[in-house]
Each structure stands twice: as structure tokens, then as C-alpha cells.
Design a protein around this motif. Structure first.
Motif, PDB file in Angstrom:
ATOM      1  N   LYS A   9      45.956  46.146  41.176  1.00 40.64           N
ATOM      2  CA  LYS A   9      45.126  45.179  40.445  1.00 40.64           C
ATOM      3  C   LYS A   9      44.802  45.724  39.054  1.00 40.64           C
ATOM      4  CE  LYS A   9      41.288  47.066  39.354  1.00 40.64           C
ATOM      5  NZ  LYS A   9      41.197  48.404  39.607  1.00 40.64           N
ATOM      6  N   HIS A  16      32.506  48.023  34.250  1.00 39.82           N
ATOM      7  CA  HIS A  16      31.228  48.712  34.056  1.00 39.82           C
ATOM      8  C   HIS A  16      30.034  47.751  34.061  1.00 39.82           C
ATOM      9  CE1 HIS A  16      32.600  52.812  33.778  1.00 39.82           C
ATOM     10  NE2 HIS A  16      33.589  52.423  32.997  1.00 39.82           N
ATOM     11  N   GLY A 100      43.276  53.282  37.646  1.00 39.20           N
ATOM     12  CA  GLY A 100      42.683  51.965  37.399  1.00 39.20           C
ATOM     13  C   GLY A 100      43.487  50.816  37.970  1.00 39.20           C
ATOM     14  N   SER A 144      31.355  48.250  42.610  1.00 33.23           N
ATOM     15  CA  SER A 144      30.904  46.855  42.569  1.00 33.23           C
ATOM     16  C   SER A 144      31.565  46.045  43.689  1.00 33.23           C
ATOM     17  CB  SER A 144      31.262  46.244  41.221  1.00 33.23           C
ATOM     18  OG  SER A 144      32.672  46.253  41.057  1.00 33.23           O
ATOM     19  N   ASP A 147      37.508  45.788  43.184  1.00 34.95           N
ATOM     20  CA  ASP A 147      38.879  46.214  43.517  1.00 34.95           C
ATOM     21  C   ASP A 147      39.299  45.678  44.885  1.00 34.95           C
ATOM     22  OD1 ASP A 147      38.679  47.673  41.210  1.00 34.95           O
ATOM     23  OD2 ASP A 147      39.546  49.497  42.058  1.00 34.95           O
ATOM     24  N   SER A 272      37.852  51.986  34.820  1.00 29.83           N
ATOM     25  CA  SER A 272      36.726  52.855  34.488  1.00 29.83           C
ATOM     26  C   SER A 272      36.928  53.649  33.208  1.00 29.83           C
ATOM     27  CB  SER A 272      36.429  53.777  35.658  1.00 29.83           C
ATOM     28  OG  SER A 272      37.617  54.335  36.135  1.00 29.83           O
TER      29      SER A 272
HETATM   30  O1  PMV Z   1      38.916  52.299  37.546  1.00 29.21           O
HETATM   31  P1  PMV Z   1      38.934  51.073  38.358  1.00 29.21           P
HETATM   32  O2  PMV Z   1      39.948  50.081  37.951  1.00 29.21           O
HETATM   33  O3  PMV Z   1      38.884  51.318  39.834  1.00 29.21           O
HETATM   34  O4  PMV Z   1      37.678  50.211  38.001  1.00 29.21           O
HETATM   35  C1  PMV Z   1      36.379  50.523  38.230  1.00 29.21           C
HETATM   36  C2  PMV Z   1      35.608  49.376  37.692  1.00 29.21           C
HETATM   37  C3  PMV Z   1      34.176  49.717  37.362  1.00 29.21           C
HETATM   38  O5  PMV Z   1      33.585  48.514  36.901  1.00 29.21           O
HETATM   39  C4  PMV Z   1      34.105  50.753  36.257  1.00 29.21           C
HETATM   40  C5  PMV Z   1      33.445  50.214  38.577  1.00 29.21           C
HETATM   41  C6  PMV Z   1      33.237  49.177  39.662  1.00 29.21           C
HETATM   42  O6  PMV Z   1      32.918  49.596  40.770  1.00 29.21           O
HETATM   43  O7  PMV Z   1      33.330  47.971  39.400  1.00 29.21           O
END
Ligand code: PMV
Length: 308
Positions: A9, A16, A100, A144, A147, A272
Motif C-alpha cells: 500500500k 502522521h 512505507g 492509526s 495500513d 512515516s
Molecule cells: O510508514 P508507513 O507507510 O507504515 O506509514 C505510517 C503512517 C503514519 O501515519 C506515519 C503512522 C500511522 O500509524 O498511521
């Protein structure tokens, strides 16, 4: 044998800020997948084979905090199975780790599906999503849930923490180039660093998160109306706030600038940050130029994907 796959994804907008209750947009990336096979075994115990992370072990020897082990235990527990049948769980993934693209969540989702089916009780998406979210907590601390949600449903999602899932319509398909810095970064640390900023000045950062929330709303509308040009400008605006949060990095900046110079309509880091991936919105005929520019600017891996 039972087999299940789950896609990667990418977060389009709102990373954030989504941790603080603002909306975010995310889409599946079907070009990369996690695949899990569950097979009957002659050996006793549940054997896990995950060559990508150099894991070959029996479940009872693994710490409960290891996400793969925890996901397996949670499926057994959910199905009220206390005597584990002899099984082999084979995990393969083409999703780069800690970049990510949601590799952890994709492995969890595929694993929950394949294992629950092998045990004769395939779980519905809602339950798959809930169990995968528990595993996300082991990876990320305070995720959050975006994912596991976008990966479980494998559709574009408009996500607000603790709210029912909403998908959205893509009027005109658009093309994204995803550039990987090759630097693995910890989501937990990046989220923690933003938390420190917020703790030092909540009113200021709440305002920033509100601004990002507005960008996300506008972006959703732009996607639903097929306003690609506006979408690009919104990506740039979202990226500027992420820079302010300190989650960009010199490598990400190089890729974002290279994409813009190569004609991208907009570009931003995705996820992130502090490494991992960036995304650029490009016209369909500009994909080769953008991909080449990203490679020249240091991208270790480039994926071109269509949304919608
Ligand atoms: O790094 P990723 O794609 O797993 O994204 C994390 C997304 C954040 O908003 C930074 C954290 C979250 O839990 O939503």
C-alpha cells in the motif's frame, strides 16, 4: 494447502496527522505482494518459514512479541483452538521491509486469511482487519490502523481512526511513480518524534494537522472529480507540512525534487518518512522520464502504479 496474498500500500495524503484523528487517503499497490501458504506437516508443531527475514523456527520457541508469531497465536485463540495442529506456515513477500509499503500489515493479512482457511474457518474481512491491527501495534506502537485497513480491503480508502471504513471513487485513473530511498526507517521512531513536537506545542501542531486534514478533503474531491492537476499541487502542499514535521530526509528531498524537475505534477514523501518511499504524480506519457530521473537521483527501486 491454503494460500492467500495481500498487496502493498501507499499513503497518498495525510500520514502522521492521521494518528491525531485527521483523515488520510491510501491505495493498494498490487505490483508487490505478500504471500502465505499453510500446509499440513509430518513434524509436530507449527513451523514458520520466512526466508526474507531469515526465520525458520517452531512457534513455541518464538517470543510472543514477534509479529508473525503473535498473529498465528491470535488466529488460534480467536478460533478457540488450544491444541495446535502440525502445520508449516510459509511466508514470502516482494514488499520491501520498513519502507512505507505496508510489508508488515500485508504479511499479517495474508497470514490470517491463509491460516484461518486452513483451520476450516476463513475469517471475514472485518475480523482479518481487527487481528491485523493488533499485530500492527507490535510493529508500530500506536498505529492509526490505516495500513491494515487499505491492505485488507485492497481498495482506495478514506481513513479516519476509529471510524468505519470508507472507500472512494477514482474518476480518472492516474499514474504514480513510487521511489524508494533504500533507507529503512522505523515508523515507531518517526511517529515518536512527531509526538514530541506535538507535546511541546499542542495548539500549533493541532493547527498544522487541521491544515493537512483540509488538504486530504480537497484531495479526495480532486480524485473523485478527476482533477489531476490540483491533486499534484495538493501533494506538494502536504509534503511541505511533512518537511516542517521533520520527517523528510536529504534522500527523500533529492527524489522529490528530481521528480518535480522531470515533469511530475506533484511529489511528496509517503508514509512515516525519514527514509522509505516518496510518490510522484505523473502524466501517463511521462513515466519513463520520471522513473529514470528518480534512479539518477538515487532511488534504489522504482514502481510505476496506476490508481483507479
Ligand atoms: O510508514 P508507513 O507507510 O507504515 O506509514 C505510517 C503512517 C503514519 O501515519 C506515519 C503512522 C500511522 O500509524 O498511521
Amino acid at each position: 494447502m491454503n494460500r492467500a496474498c495481500a498487496p502493498g500500500k501507499i499513503i497518498l495524503f495525510g500520514e502522521h496527522a492521521v494518528v491525531y484523528g485527521r483523515p488520510a487517503l491510501a491505495v493498494p499497490v498490487m505490483q508487490v505482494q505478500a504471500e502465505v501458504e499453510v500446509l499440513d506437516s509430518d513434524l509436530s508443531g507449527v513451523w514458520i518459514e520466512a526466508p526474507a527475514v531469515d526465520l525458520h523456527a517452531e512457534l513455541s520457541t518464538l517470543p510472543p512479541t514477534l509479529p508473525i508469531a503473535s498473529v498465528i497465536r491470535s488466529v488460534f485463540q480467536h478460533l478457540n483452538i488450544s491444541r495446535f495442529p502440525p502445520l508449516i506456515v510459509r511466508v514470502n513477500s516482494s514488499i520491501p521491509v520498513a519502507s512505507g509499503l505496508g510489508s508488515g500489515a500485508a504479511v499479517s493479512v495474508a497470514l490470517i486469511r491463509a491460516l484461518s482457511a486452513a483451520l476450516g474457518h476463513p475469517l471475514p474481512d472485518e475480523k482479518v482487519n481487527a487481528l491485523a491491527y493488533e499485530a500492527e501495534k507490535l510493529y508500530h506502537g500506536t498505529p492509526s490502523g490505516i495500513d491494515n485497513t487499505v491492505i485488507t480491503y485492497a481498495r482506495p480508502v478514506y481513513f479516519v481512526k476509529n471510524q468505519p471504513i470508507e472507500t472512494f471513487r477514482v474518476k480518472e485513473p492516474f499514474t504514480l511513480v513510487i521511489g524508494d530511498t533504500g533507507i529503512s526507517a522505523s515508523t515507531k521512531e518517526s511517529v515518536g518524534a512527531v509526538r514530541k513536537l506535538w507535546e511541546a506545542n499542542p495548539p500549533y501542531w493541532e493547527k498544522v494537522f487541521d491544515e493537512i486534514g483540509r488538504i486530504v478533503q480537497q484531495a479526495r474531491q480532486a480524485v473523485e472529480l478527476g482533477e489531476v492537476q490540483l491533486l499534484g499541487a495538493l501533494m506538494d502542499a502536504n509534503h511541505a507540512f511533512l518537511q516542517e514535521m521533520g520527517v523528510s530526509s536529504p534522500e527523500l528531498e533529492r527524489l522529490v525534487l528530481a521528480a518535480r524537475s522531470a515533469g511530475a505534477l506533484g511529489a511528496k514523501l509517503s508514509g512515516s518518512g525519514r527514509g522509505g518511499n516518496m510518490i510522484a504524480l505523473i502524466r501517463p506519457d511521462g513515466q519513463e522520464q520520471a522513473a529514470a530521473a528518480l534512479r539518477t537521483a538515487g532511488a534504489r527501486n522504482v514502481i510505476v502504479t496506476q490508481v483507479g
